[in-house]
Design an enzyme around this catalytic site. Structure first.
Site, PDB file in Angstrom:
ATOM      1  CB  CYS A 131      15.590 126.681 -16.517  1.00  7.01           C
ATOM      2  SG  CYS A 131      16.668 125.540 -17.352  1.00  7.01           S
ATOM      3  CG  HIS A 159      11.854 126.224 -19.351  1.00  4.71           C
ATOM      4  ND1 HIS A 159      12.092 127.454 -19.300  1.00  4.71           N
ATOM      5  CD2 HIS A 159      12.834 125.743 -19.681  1.00  4.71           C
ATOM      6  CE1 HIS A 159      13.414 127.845 -19.187  1.00  4.71           C
ATOM      7  NE2 HIS A 159      14.117 126.566 -19.752  1.00  4.71           N
ATOM      8  CD  GLU A 204       8.646 128.529 -18.546  1.00  9.65           C
ATOM      9  OE1 GLU A 204       8.641 127.885 -17.597  1.00  9.65           O
ATOM     10  OE2 GLU A 204       9.739 129.072 -19.061  1.00  9.65           O
TER      11      GLU A 204
HETATM   12  N1  GLN Z   1      22.128 128.694 -18.703  1.00  5.70           N
HETATM   13  C1  GLN Z   1      21.188 127.690 -17.870  1.00  5.70           C
HETATM   14  C2  GLN Z   1      21.595 126.189 -18.656  1.00  5.70           C
HETATM   15  O1  GLN Z   1      21.805 126.204 -19.972  1.00  5.70           O
HETATM   16  C3  GLN Z   1      19.948 127.839 -17.928  1.00  5.70           C
HETATM   17  C4  GLN Z   1      19.285 127.798 -19.286  1.00  5.70           C
HETATM   18  C5  GLN Z   1      17.660 128.045 -19.160  1.00  5.70           C
HETATM   19  O2  GLN Z   1      17.179 128.762 -18.114  1.00  5.70           O
HETATM   20  N2  GLN Z   1      16.909 127.674 -20.093  1.00  5.70           N
HETATM   21  O3  GLN Z   1      21.564 125.402 -18.132  1.00  5.70           O
END
Ligand code: GLN
Length: 628
Positions: free
Chosen positions: A425, A552, A554
């Site tokens: 992300c 994500h 994970e």
């Molecule tokens: N801050 C970034 C976004 O909002 C990444 C978010 C995250 O890593 N969950 O896109």
């Protein structure tokens, strides 16, 4: 539907969530279908707006629910998919009651905690318990309900009252209460003390709840006289008192429960033991055909002793791992490793599949930055030494600009030195920013999250997000990613699938208008959404393993079913990427191993690697943070 309620006493942090999940595991191993509900008595509607550094990570579900991390434990242990409604909070309950009041549904009555809030809680539990979560049709057999917090907390009172009423609503034989408590050992005399547990059981009874089973956390096995004393003073039969002593990794907990016959005590309370006995087949002595016919005869789905062979094997493998794999986790360091719980679990699942002992090197991103070199040169050197000593680098998700420069430096180091890298992300966005700066020479390129005025925004705010409302306004939950380049590493890791569904939680994305420029310079956006304009997976084909994912992965990793890209990272970090790519899927690795079927396991006691305290997660740490 049968209900198992798990409460906690004496202190928080006893591992109640892991205990409740483990109870689910043994019941499932007995052939029952299990679902679960977590009650969090805080006022927030959900965990989405809560800081992971205070409360642990925000777990994301398929339906986009942002929930307590304990739901992650349930999903991992039971291999199920929960819904947002499986996490009850005070906020949700009050909101539903107030909405009803506004609609006029209470017909002029005074709306009160008892009966309106307590009824709403019970109705919610009954409704959600019926939702199938294991991919099969129809409701589960048993619902494990975990009540967050500790008995005596003011905010959990309506829930305790509701659950007391609920035990009568569902009737005897359908409700089993397991109280998780602490039996401390006083250092001076080394004696196991029962008083705190006695008090907490008394508190529970005073609130109208009668525990059927006591699960006592302690450093060592409970002595017989201590058990007898607890039985006498808490009015609980000794055979219903189990010890959950410290173990080398949490996968032992279901085994501890089984060894102490906790499943029999639970099934007895739930009136399932008779059925269990009628179809009680020792799989070891009778063949599957015999047991199958008895299954059919049995009037309930319980027909066997807990079948935990695979679970036991995996636990043993995990205990005996020796060859280390070092992964540098470059994030915001706060000392609360629960903030990255699912990432750590996913690393562990992948490491166990590769028969490697996971060592997580916590690197505070800010420590890698130039400013630290001036302010605290020792800290700077130590951070870079850790990064350089690692076999792989992981930059997890995150929000806000603290440590961003350090993460960019870590990605640059991994890219230039061909060290296996996984960016999740924000970690993917960081990798793209770093590439655009270093390779395209756009020195000022940035994400508009960190520099809204940048002249080259390579990561931008997503059109559908809200900048004014924080709760549930991100791109959340399961979305589909299509592989645009079939011959890439991630497609192979995902078993050459044409698409993959993973969970999301973000507001920003790679700027689609910069994609062709980045691709011309060597980055490859191999996975995209259905429109082809939203970048989901980026790879650097010229690098041994450099992958960034906007989702994500994970959250969907399971023991025995590690996430594909984590498996790739660990495989690459221990020099076995080819084997991992060849086998295609992790589950085959566990059975075949990576070295011609010979497990690469040696029993070895390494003095440098200290297992952490009781509630271990099977991960070892450099101590640069909470031991894990
Ligand atoms: N801050 C970034 C976004 O909002 C990444 C978010 C995250 O890593 N969950 O896109």
């Amino acid at each position: 539907m049968k209900y198992v309620l798990v409460t906690g006493g004496v202190v928080s942090g006893l591992g109640k969530g892991v205990t409740a999940s483990s109870i689910g595991v043994i019941l499932k191993a007995c052939g029952l279908r299990v679902t679960s509900i977590k009650i969090d008595p805080y006022l927030n509607t959900d965990a989405g707006t809560m800081s992971p550094f205070e409360h642990g990570e925000v777990f994301v579900l398929d339906d986009g629910g942002e929930v307590d991390l304990d739901l992650g434990n349930y999903e991992r242990f039971l291999d199920i998919k929960l819904t947002r409604d499986n996490n009850i909070t005070t906020g949700k309950i009050y909101q539903s009651v107030i909405d009803k009041e506004r609609r006029g549904d209470y017909l002029g009555k005074t709306v009160q905690v008892v009966p309106h809030i307590t009824d709403a809680i019970q109705d919610w539990i009954e409704r959600v318990a019926m939702i199938p979560v294991d991919g099969k049709e129809g409701p589960a057999d048993v619902c494990v309900i975990e009540l967050g917090g500790t008995i005596g907390d003011i905010e959990s009172m309506p829930f305790i009252e509701a659950l007391g009423q609920f035990s009568y609503r569902v009737g005897p034989g359908n409700f089993c209460l397991i109280h998780v408590s602490l039996v401390p050992v006083l250092n001076v005399v080394g004696e196991q003390k029962t008083k705190p547990t006695q008090h907490s059981v008394r508190g529970l009874r005073g609130l109208g709840l009668t525990p059927n089973i006591l699960a006592c956390r302690s450093t060592k096995v409970l002595e017989e006289n201590v058990k007898a004393k607890l039985a006498q003073f808490c009015h609980i039969p000794a055979e219903n008192i189990v010890t959950l002593h410290d173990v080398p990794n949490i996968w032992h907990i279901p085994l501890l429960l089984r060894d102490q016959k906790a499943h029999e005590a639970i099934l007895k309370e739930l009136n399932l033991l008779g059925h269990l006995l009628c179809g009680y087949v020792d799989i070891a002595t009778s063949g599957p055909t015999i047991s199958a016919s008895i299954f059919n005869l049995s009037i309930c789905s319980v027909a066997r002793k807990p079948a935990l062979e695979l679970w036991t094997a995996r636990t043993k493998v995990c205990d005996m791992l020796h060859d280390p794999v070092r992964i540098a986790m470059v994030g915001k360091y706060t000392g609360l490793s629960d903030s990255y719980l699912s990432v750590l679990k996913a690393l562990l699942h992948a490491s166990v599949a590769c028969h490697r002992k996971l060592i997580v090197e916590w690197v505070a991103a800010g420590d890698l930055e130039d400013a630290t070199a001036i302010e605290a040169p020792d800290v700077y050197k130590a951070a870079w030494d850790l990064l350089k000593g690692a076999d792989g680098v992981l930059v997890p998700g995150g929000f806000g600009d603290r440590g961003v420069q350090g993460k960019i430096l870590a990605a640059k180091y991994a890219r230039e030195n061909k060290v296996p890298f996984l960016g999740i992300c924000l970690g993917m966005q960081i990798a793209v920013i770093e590439f655009a700066r270093s390779v395209l020479g756009m020195c000022d390129t940035n994400s508009t999250e960190f520099d809204p005025e940048t002249s080259h925004p390579c990561v931008v705010f997503m059109p559908e997000g809200s900048k004014t409302h924080m709760g549930a306004t991100m791109r959340l939950g399961s979305r589909r990613t299509y592989f645009k380049v079939p011959d890439c590493k991630s497609a192979k890791l995902y078993g050459n699938a044409s698409f993959v569904d993973e969970r999301h939680r973000h507001r920003y994305e790679v700027n689609p208008d910069m994609v062709s420029q980045l691709e011309n310079a060597g980055l490859s956006f191999v996975g995209r959404d259905e429109t082809g304009r939203r970048m989901e997976i980026v790879e650097l084909p010229s690098h041994p393993y450099f992958i960034g994912v906007q989702f994500h992965p994970e959250f969907k990793s399971r023991p025995g079913k590690p996430s594909a890209v984590f498996l790739g990272l660990i495989g690459a970090a221990c020099g076995h990427l080819e084997a991992v790519l060849k086998y295609g899927h992790a589950s085959k690795l566990l059975t075949k191993g990576l070295s011609n079927g010979k497990p690469m396991v040696k029993i070895h006691q390494n003095g440098n690697l200290k297992p952490s305290n009781g509630s271990l997660n099977g991960v070892y740490s450099n101590g640069n943070g909470v031991h894990y």
